[in-house]
Design a protein around this motif. Structure first.
Motif, PDB file in Angstrom:
ATOM      1  N   ILE A   4      -5.284   2.639   4.198  1.00 58.83           N
ATOM      2  CA  ILE A   4      -5.522   4.021   4.601  1.00 58.83           C
ATOM      3  C   ILE A   4      -4.244   4.579   5.218  1.00 58.83           C
ATOM      4  O   ILE A   4      -3.554   3.878   5.961  1.00 58.83           O
ATOM      5  CB  ILE A   4      -6.722   4.123   5.569  1.00 58.83           C
ATOM      6  CG1 ILE A   4      -7.103   5.581   5.824  1.00 58.83           C
ATOM      7  CG2 ILE A   4      -6.444   3.401   6.874  1.00 58.83           C
ATOM      8  CD1 ILE A   4      -8.470   5.748   6.490  1.00 58.83           C
ATOM      9  N   ILE A   6      -2.963   7.652   7.602  1.00 60.51           N
ATOM     10  CA  ILE A   6      -3.399   8.689   8.535  1.00 60.51           C
ATOM     11  C   ILE A   6      -2.202   9.614   8.769  1.00 60.51           C
ATOM     12  O   ILE A   6      -1.143   9.163   9.207  1.00 60.51           O
ATOM     13  CB  ILE A   6      -3.890   8.072   9.856  1.00 60.51           C
ATOM     14  CG1 ILE A   6      -5.091   7.161   9.581  1.00 60.51           C
ATOM     15  CG2 ILE A   6      -4.234   9.169  10.865  1.00 60.51           C
ATOM     16  CD1 ILE A   6      -5.467   6.267  10.740  1.00 60.51           C
ATOM     17  N   ASP A   8      -1.055  12.929  10.708  1.00 61.01           N
ATOM     18  CA  ASP A   8      -1.353  13.921  11.740  1.00 61.01           C
ATOM     19  C   ASP A   8      -0.188  13.954  12.712  1.00 61.01           C
ATOM     20  O   ASP A   8       0.426  12.921  12.965  1.00 61.01           O
ATOM     21  CB  ASP A   8      -2.655  13.558  12.464  1.00 61.01           C
ATOM     22  CG  ASP A   8      -3.302  14.753  13.153  1.00 61.01           C
ATOM     23  OD1 ASP A   8      -2.598  15.444  13.921  1.00 61.01           O
ATOM     24  OD2 ASP A   8      -4.505  14.995  12.918  1.00 61.01           O
ATOM     25  N   VAL A  14      -3.834  10.194  16.125  1.00 58.36           N
ATOM     26  CA  VAL A  14      -3.280   9.091  15.339  1.00 58.36           C
ATOM     27  C   VAL A  14      -3.635   7.741  15.981  1.00 58.36           C
ATOM     28  O   VAL A  14      -4.110   6.835  15.302  1.00 58.36           O
ATOM     29  CB  VAL A  14      -1.750   9.243  15.180  1.00 58.36           C
ATOM     30  CG1 VAL A  14      -1.139   7.992  14.586  1.00 58.36           C
ATOM     31  CG2 VAL A  14      -1.431  10.454  14.320  1.00 58.36           C
ATOM     32  N   LEU A  17      -7.454   6.961  15.688  1.00 56.79           N
ATOM     33  CA  LEU A  17      -7.856   6.619  14.317  1.00 56.79           C
ATOM     34  C   LEU A  17      -7.256   5.292  13.875  1.00 56.79           C
ATOM     35  O   LEU A  17      -7.928   4.501  13.202  1.00 56.79           O
ATOM     36  CB  LEU A  17      -7.468   7.731  13.348  1.00 56.79           C
ATOM     37  CG  LEU A  17      -8.276   9.013  13.470  1.00 56.79           C
ATOM     38  CD1 LEU A  17      -7.762  10.067  12.510  1.00 56.79           C
ATOM     39  CD2 LEU A  17      -9.762   8.761  13.244  1.00 56.79           C
ATOM     40  N   GLU A  18      -6.006   5.039  14.255  1.00 60.10           N
ATOM     41  CA  GLU A  18      -5.374   3.772  13.891  1.00 60.10           C
ATOM     42  C   GLU A  18      -6.181   2.607  14.464  1.00 60.10           C
ATOM     43  O   GLU A  18      -6.509   1.652  13.758  1.00 60.10           O
ATOM     44  CB  GLU A  18      -3.940   3.728  14.409  1.00 60.10           C
ATOM     45  CG  GLU A  18      -3.224   2.431  14.069  1.00 60.10           C
ATOM     46  CD  GLU A  18      -1.792   2.392  14.585  1.00 60.10           C
ATOM     47  OE1 GLU A  18      -1.006   1.612  14.024  1.00 60.10           O
ATOM     48  OE2 GLU A  18      -1.456   3.125  15.532  1.00 60.10           O
ATOM     49  N   PHE A  21      -9.732   2.353  12.640  1.00 62.43           N
ATOM     50  CA  PHE A  21      -9.717   1.855  11.268  1.00 62.43           C
ATOM     51  C   PHE A  21      -9.228   0.406  11.190  1.00 62.43           C
ATOM     52  O   PHE A  21      -9.723  -0.363  10.366  1.00 62.43           O
ATOM     53  CB  PHE A  21      -8.925   2.784  10.343  1.00 62.43           C
ATOM     54  CG  PHE A  21      -9.741   3.967   9.905  1.00 62.43           C
ATOM     55  CD1 PHE A  21     -10.688   3.842   8.907  1.00 62.43           C
ATOM     56  CD2 PHE A  21      -9.599   5.199  10.533  1.00 62.43           C
ATOM     57  CE1 PHE A  21     -11.469   4.914   8.514  1.00 62.43           C
ATOM     58  CE2 PHE A  21     -10.376   6.286  10.154  1.00 62.43           C
ATOM     59  CZ  PHE A  21     -11.315   6.144   9.147  1.00 62.43           C
ATOM     60  N   VAL A  28      -3.624  -0.007   8.001  1.00 64.06           N
ATOM     61  CA  VAL A  28      -3.362   1.370   8.409  1.00 64.06           C
ATOM     62  C   VAL A  28      -1.867   1.693   8.369  1.00 64.06           C
ATOM     63  O   VAL A  28      -1.046   0.923   8.859  1.00 64.06           O
ATOM     64  CB  VAL A  28      -3.906   1.617   9.839  1.00 64.06           C
ATOM     65  CG1 VAL A  28      -3.614   3.047  10.282  1.00 64.06           C
ATOM     66  CG2 VAL A  28      -5.399   1.322   9.916  1.00 64.06           C
ATOM     67  N   ILE A  30       0.825   5.087   9.168  1.00 63.89           N
ATOM     68  CA  ILE A  30       0.855   6.329   9.933  1.00 63.89           C
ATOM     69  C   ILE A  30       2.010   7.215   9.471  1.00 63.89           C
ATOM     70  O   ILE A  30       3.121   6.740   9.267  1.00 63.89           O
ATOM     71  CB  ILE A  30       1.062   6.028  11.443  1.00 63.89           C
ATOM     72  CG1 ILE A  30      -0.039   5.108  11.979  1.00 63.89           C
ATOM     73  CG2 ILE A  30       1.164   7.316  12.252  1.00 63.89           C
ATOM     74  CD1 ILE A  30      -1.428   5.669  11.932  1.00 63.89           C
ATOM     75  N   ILE A  50      -6.157  10.320   5.171  1.00 67.63           N
ATOM     76  CA  ILE A  50      -6.704  11.308   6.101  1.00 67.63           C
ATOM     77  C   ILE A  50      -5.557  12.239   6.450  1.00 67.63           C
ATOM     78  O   ILE A  50      -4.517  11.807   6.937  1.00 67.63           O
ATOM     79  CB  ILE A  50      -7.294  10.634   7.351  1.00 67.63           C
ATOM     80  CG1 ILE A  50      -8.478   9.754   6.944  1.00 67.63           C
ATOM     81  CG2 ILE A  50      -7.716  11.691   8.377  1.00 67.63           C
ATOM     82  CD1 ILE A  50      -9.121   9.000   8.077  1.00 67.63           C
ATOM     83  N   ASP A  52      -4.090  15.942   8.031  1.00 67.49           N
ATOM     84  CA  ASP A  52      -4.186  17.171   8.819  1.00 67.49           C
ATOM     85  C   ASP A  52      -3.662  18.313   7.947  1.00 67.49           C
ATOM     86  O   ASP A  52      -2.871  18.094   7.031  1.00 67.49           O
ATOM     87  CB  ASP A  52      -3.342  17.019  10.087  1.00 67.49           C
ATOM     88  CG  ASP A  52      -3.505  18.175  11.062  1.00 67.49           C
ATOM     89  OD1 ASP A  52      -4.449  18.972  10.913  1.00 67.49           O
ATOM     90  OD2 ASP A  52      -2.691  18.269  11.992  1.00 67.49           O
TER      91      ASP A  52
END
Length: 121
Positions: A4, A6, A8, A14, A17-18, A21, A28, A30, A50, A52
């Motif tokens: 995934i 992320i 943002d 961040v 969510l990190e 998940f 993950v 970023i 995901i 933003d």
């Protein structure tokens, strides 16, 4: 392990969510803006992104347009996570090809459930 990304520019989102998940067995990655996201996405070919909408450099809409041009990412599920909550914003995100549009503030637990639903279908 599912990958995934992320994307943002808000550090608190961040980090939350990190953590969430990773706890749910995702690998993950970023990114803090769309440009950085595209570099990571090209290398990692994630299962879920995901994204933003409002970010520096390249916004979420433009990032999604680039993602959709890459056939290697056809399997990838994209979720917009944004404070932009007007109908026209949501409609634009879905019209560009997002699988889901989640409005901030959000529940991390519910977001994980929604991601699992997307990747299982």
């Amino acid at each position: 392990m599912k990958k995934i990304v992320i994307v943002d520019d808000e550090p608190n989102i961040v980090m939350a969510l990190e953590y969430t998940f990773k706890k749910n067995n995702f690998e993950v990655f970023i990114a803090r803006d769309g440009k950085e996201a595209l570099e990571i996405i090209e290398k990692q070919l994630p299962d879920v992104i995901i994204l933003d909408v409002m970010m520096p450099m390249v916004d979420g809409y433009a990032t999604l347009e680039e993602i959709k041009k890459d056939d290697r990412l056809a399997h990838c599920k994209v979720i917009f996570l944004s404070a932009k909550n007007k109908d026209k914003d949501i409609e634009k995100g879905l019209a560009l090809g997002a699988n889901l549009y989640v409005v901030k503030p959000f529940s991390a637990k519910k977001l994980v459930e929604q991601v699992h639903e997307l990747i299982e279908n």
